[in-house]
Design a protein around this motif. Structure first.
Motif, PDB file in Angstrom:
ATOM      1  N   UNK A  23       1.092  -1.240   0.057  1.00  0.00           N
ATOM      2  CA  UNK A  23      -0.124   0.369   0.058  1.00  0.00           C
ATOM      3  C   UNK A  23       0.570   1.331  -0.083  1.00  0.00           C
ATOM      4  N   UNK A  24       1.829   1.393   0.769  1.00  0.00           N
ATOM      5  CA  UNK A  24       2.562   2.089   0.788  1.00  0.00           C
ATOM      6  C   UNK A  24       3.644   2.593  -0.269  1.00  0.00           C
ATOM      7  N   UNK A  44      -0.948  -7.739  -5.664  1.00  0.00           N
ATOM      8  CA  UNK A  44      -1.045  -8.444  -4.613  1.00  0.00           C
ATOM      9  C   UNK A  44      -1.561  -7.971  -4.103  1.00  0.00           C
ATOM     10  N   UNK A  45      -2.190  -6.345  -4.005  1.00  0.00           N
ATOM     11  CA  UNK A  45      -2.342  -5.091  -3.082  1.00  0.00           C
ATOM     12  C   UNK A  45      -4.031  -5.800  -3.317  1.00  0.00           C
ATOM     13  N   UNK A  46      -4.861  -6.485  -3.759  1.00  0.00           N
ATOM     14  CA  UNK A  46      -5.900  -7.075  -4.801  1.00  0.00           C
ATOM     15  C   UNK A  46      -6.426  -8.363  -3.981  1.00  0.00           C
ATOM     16  N   UNK A  47      -5.713  -9.160  -3.797  1.00  0.00           N
ATOM     17  CA  UNK A  47      -5.161 -10.334  -3.023  1.00  0.00           C
ATOM     18  C   UNK A  47      -5.214 -10.185  -1.788  1.00  0.00           C
ATOM     19  N   UNK A  48      -3.907  -9.865  -0.620  1.00  0.00           N
ATOM     20  CA  UNK A  48      -4.184 -10.349   0.143  1.00  0.00           C
ATOM     21  C   UNK A  48      -5.013  -9.143   1.216  1.00  0.00           C
ATOM     22  N   UNK A  49      -5.322  -7.908   0.443  1.00  0.00           N
ATOM     23  CA  UNK A  49      -6.761  -7.533   1.226  1.00  0.00           C
ATOM     24  C   UNK A  49      -8.069  -7.565   1.048  1.00  0.00           C
ATOM     25  N   UNK A 222      -9.758   3.390  -3.137  1.00  0.00           N
ATOM     26  CA  UNK A 222      -9.516   2.185  -2.169  1.00  0.00           C
ATOM     27  C   UNK A 222      -8.022   1.635  -1.222  1.00  0.00           C
ATOM     28  N   UNK A 223      -7.260   2.932  -2.310  1.00  0.00           N
ATOM     29  CA  UNK A 223      -5.440   2.880  -2.174  1.00  0.00           C
ATOM     30  C   UNK A 223      -6.098   3.985  -0.630  1.00  0.00           C
ATOM     31  N   UNK A 224      -6.594   4.912  -1.160  1.00  0.00           N
ATOM     32  CA  UNK A 224      -6.646   6.190  -0.031  1.00  0.00           C
ATOM     33  C   UNK A 224      -6.641   5.859   1.453  1.00  0.00           C
ATOM     34  N   UNK A 225      -8.297   4.839   1.106  1.00  0.00           N
ATOM     35  CA  UNK A 225      -8.911   4.172   2.351  1.00  0.00           C
ATOM     36  C   UNK A 225      -7.791   3.041   2.837  1.00  0.00           C
ATOM     37  N   UNK A 226      -7.190   2.692   2.416  1.00  0.00           N
ATOM     38  CA  UNK A 226      -6.354   1.625   2.737  1.00  0.00           C
ATOM     39  C   UNK A 226      -4.989   2.826   3.247  1.00  0.00           C
ATOM     40  N   UNK A 227      -4.143   3.254   3.489  1.00  0.00           N
ATOM     41  CA  UNK A 227      -3.930   4.197   4.132  1.00  0.00           C
ATOM     42  C   UNK A 227      -3.828   4.639   5.058  1.00  0.00           C
ATOM     43  N   UNK A 228      -5.379   5.027   4.866  1.00  0.00           N
ATOM     44  CA  UNK A 228      -5.155   5.621   6.655  1.00  0.00           C
ATOM     45  C   UNK A 228      -5.721   4.900   7.312  1.00  0.00           C
ATOM     46  N   UNK A 229      -5.924   3.636   7.011  1.00  0.00           N
ATOM     47  CA  UNK A 229      -5.987   1.841   8.061  1.00  0.00           C
ATOM     48  C   UNK A 229      -4.947   2.040   8.454  1.00  0.00           C
ATOM     49  N   UNK A 230      -3.632   2.278   7.357  1.00  0.00           N
ATOM     50  CA  UNK A 230      -2.227   1.367   7.460  1.00  0.00           C
ATOM     51  C   UNK A 230      -1.418   2.931   8.947  1.00  0.00           C
ATOM     52  N   UNK A 231      -1.942   4.064   7.947  1.00  0.00           N
ATOM     53  CA  UNK A 231      -1.744   4.742   9.186  1.00  0.00           C
ATOM     54  C   UNK A 231      -2.204   4.560  10.641  1.00  0.00           C
ATOM     55  N   UNK A 232      -2.909   4.444  10.823  1.00  0.00           N
ATOM     56  CA  UNK A 232      -4.457   3.991  12.002  1.00  0.00           C
ATOM     57  C   UNK A 232      -3.336   2.908  12.944  1.00  0.00           C
ATOM     58  N   UNK A 233      -2.953   2.255  11.989  1.00  0.00           N
ATOM     59  CA  UNK A 233      -2.057   0.565  13.450  1.00  0.00           C
ATOM     60  C   UNK A 233      -0.923   1.023  13.858  1.00  0.00           C
TER      61      UNK A 233
END
Length: 246
Positions: A23-24, A44-49, A222-233
């Motif tokens: 994602x990053x 990879x993003x699609x599969x792992x997500x 989707x990428x923006x939402x995932x980036x927010x999730x990563x920052x939260x974690x």
């Protein structure tokens, strides 16, 4: 020789970490990446997500009822052919759902062994039956993807996803026929056939699948939402760990 199986928790932790890295990289370095590299990362993003998301969604039912649910994926990056990828490794729940809904009825229709409802005047040859099964299954998959993205994005369908799945079906059928023709005379090393399979999937996905996703903005959202999730974690990871321990 005993096969070494990694601890499941370690494997899931590695996949979660890899998802964060993907994602990053897609977010911060996409302008510097070759299109095919970007497509590989998107896959990879699609599969792992999807795998991590599906796995998390079944945690509660498993804890409540105490039984194992069928996994959605079976390490698709180890695929050695299109048949292996689509039939045994990718989205197994859909594959197993299409089997009774598509495979069995079409086989009964084409062979004329389905009784009064499915019986045809002219029966098909086994090879033709196989072609019908493959093409019909991929046609349904393409239609469902077009419908899904229409409901999600409200963008007019372009037919690209349908073409993507039809192409996969045609190439899968060609692969099966080549295997029959060559039989045991030619056998590729799994590493070679696996690499060829992944290259084919990356090229065709970049050509027909992702363009519609990118044009509609679904990829960026989707990428923006995932980036927010990563920052939260990253920000709250220590707090979550402390809460879990106590």
């Amino acid at each position: 020789m005993t096969k070494l199986v990694p601890n499941k928790r370690i494997l899931w932790a590695m996949k979660a970490l890899l998802l964060g890295v993907v994602i990053l990289v897609r977010k911060d370095y996409r302008q510097n990446l070759h299109p095919y590299v970007l497509t590989a990362l998107s896959l990879s993003h699609l599969y792992l997500g999807l795998e991590i998301g599906f796995a998390l969604s079944v945690v509660l039912p498993q804890a409540m009822f105490g039984f194992e649910l069928e996994p959605h994926f079976n390490e698709p990056y180890f695929s050695t052919s299109l048949q292996d990828f689509w039939g045994r490794r990718w989205n197994l729940v859909v594959s197993n759902t299409l089997r009774p809904l598509v495979h069995h009825p079409v086989r009964r229709i084409s062979t004329g062994k389905g009784g009064a409802i499915f019986e045809l005047t002219v029966t098909a040859k086994p090879s033709r039956t196989q072609i019908l099964l493959v093409i019909f299954a991929f046609t349904i998959s393409g239609f469902m993807h077009e419908l899904f993205f229409y409901y999600v994005t409200r963008a007019r369908p372009t037919g690209e996803m349908m073409c993507f799945f039809l192409l996969q079906g045609v190439c899968l059928e060609i692969e099966l026929e080549v295997k029959k023709a060559l039989a045991h005379r030619v056998r590729f090393h799994p590493l070679v056939s696996g690499l060829l399979t992944l290259v084919f999937l990356i090229v065709t996905t970049d050509w027909l699948f992702f363009p519609h996703v990118i044009r509609t903005g679904a990829d960026a959202k989707s990428l923006g939402e995932c980036a927010i999730m990563v920052d939260f974690v990253k920000t709250n990871g220590s707090l979550l760990y402390y809460w879990q321990k106590n």
